[in-house]
Design a protein around this motif. Structure first.
Motif, PDB file in Angstrom:
ATOM      1  N   LYS A  84      42.067  22.519   4.707  1.00  0.00           N
ATOM      2  CA  LYS A  84      40.724  22.936   5.118  1.00  0.00           C
ATOM      3  C   LYS A  84      39.871  21.728   5.497  1.00  0.00           C
ATOM      4  N   LYS A  85      39.973  20.660   4.728  1.00  0.00           N
ATOM      5  CA  LYS A  85      39.207  19.440   5.014  1.00  0.00           C
ATOM      6  C   LYS A  85      39.729  18.774   6.285  1.00  0.00           C
ATOM      7  N   ASP A 136      41.054  20.296   8.792  1.00  0.00           N
ATOM      8  CA  ASP A 136      40.559  21.144   9.888  1.00  0.00           C
ATOM      9  C   ASP A 136      39.144  20.771  10.298  1.00  0.00           C
ATOM     10  N   SER A 137      38.318  20.418   9.315  1.00  0.00           N
ATOM     11  CA  SER A 137      36.897  20.179   9.592  1.00  0.00           C
ATOM     12  C   SER A 137      36.583  18.739   9.956  1.00  0.00           C
ATOM     13  N   THR A 138      37.515  17.818   9.696  1.00  0.00           N
ATOM     14  CA  THR A 138      37.227  16.403   9.946  1.00  0.00           C
ATOM     15  C   THR A 138      38.039  15.796  11.077  1.00  0.00           C
ATOM     16  N   ARG A 195      40.148  16.444  14.956  1.00  0.00           N
ATOM     17  CA  ARG A 195      40.142  17.310  16.135  1.00  0.00           C
ATOM     18  C   ARG A 195      41.555  17.863  16.348  1.00  0.00           C
TER      19      ARG A 195
END
Length: 282
Positions: free
Chosen positions: A102-103, A105-107, A109
């Motif tokens: 999840k991390k 995915d968010s940090t 590209r």
């Protein structure tokens, strides 16, 4: 005797028709080859450039299978076009367990098809404590080149320049792949377009070469057009490392898997001919 021969032909034809193959391997000269031969060649080289179709299920399945099989006898380094060099920190954090998916995915590209098509490769590296190198130039820098040429890269900060191939980037505008790109894009296309492509090829080659280790095989995943015809990444790898040993793989789609179409000869050391009806991942 004639009846026997007719029955033999009939049953052979029926058996072949029932044997629905999804792909067939060929060498560059159009000769059918076995997966075993591909695996042996990959074990004996320094770099494997696996040219894929980004949305082809067979390409992605074979990438993972070849990686698993290679890992049984060789220490591997993995790398991919689909991850950009300025996200290497996040990739490393994921590999060593410092951050979860999840991390990541968010940090970082990640491509839209990352979870289905590339996560299995990254997770294999994680499970087996292998490096996974984010080899591609940040897309925004390639965009700068497409607008203003290689000169635009000179204005990057010192940190930003660590995410690209060393400047000045060598460039041969007469390479057939870059010439063909200009033709395909039309007469009003900027000559900077193939330079942007070259900035990707050069950066991927640079990070592959930088992370080579004695006794290991670096397997790199990229779109086929980045390694077809022994150009692009291959050309830059040999520019940076003239004696490097490379095996290239290209993916093509055909209706007929029994023979390699003439236009696909010499695209790579090994050519995966995939049934054109194979499921697309997006």
């Amino acid at each position: 005797m004639k009846k026997f021969l007719l029955l033999l032909v009939f049953f052979t034809t029926v058996t072949f028709a029932q044997d629905k193959k999804a792909y067939q391997l060929f060498d560059k000269n159009g000769k059918k080859v076995s997966y075993k031969k591909l695996l042996k060649a990959a074990e004996e080289t320094q770099v494997v450039l696996f040219g894929e179709f980004h949305n082809n299920a067979i390409s992605h399945w074979l990438e993972l299978e070849l990686t698993k099989d290679l890992a049984e006898n060789k220490t591997l380094v993995l790398g991919a076009e689909m991850l950009e060099a300025d996200n290497q920190k996040q990739v490393n954090q994921y590999l060593n367990g410092a951050i979860n998916q999840k991390k990541l995915d968010s940090t970082a590209r990640l491509w839209p098809n990352y979870n289905t098509d590339y996560k299995p490769l990254v997770d294999f590296a994680k499970e087996n404590k292998l490096q996974f190198i984010a080899t591609n130039i940040p897309r925004r820098f390639a965009s700068l080149v497409s607008k203003n040429g290689f000169e635009a890269l000179e204005k990057l900060t010192d940190e930003e320049k660590t995410w690209i191939a060393p400047l000045p980037i060598p460039y041969d505008a007469t390479l057939p792949g870059y010439e063909e790109m200009l033709k395909m894009m039309g007469e009003h296309t900027s000559p900077n377009m193939p330079k942007a492509q070259a900035s990707k090829d050069a950066t991927m080659a640079y990070f592959i070469n930088k992370n080579l280790k004695d006794g290991t095989t670096f397997i790199h995943f990229n779109g086929s057009y980045h390694s077809d015809n022994f150009e692009a990444i291959s050309w830059y790898l040999k520019t940076y490392h003239p004696n490097i040993k490379i095996v290239t793989i290209s993916s093509v789609e055909q209706k007929d898997l029994t023979k390699l179409e003439t236009e696909n000869y010499n695209k790579a050391n090994f050519i995966i001919v995939i049934d054109e009806d194979v499921t697309k991942t997006y």
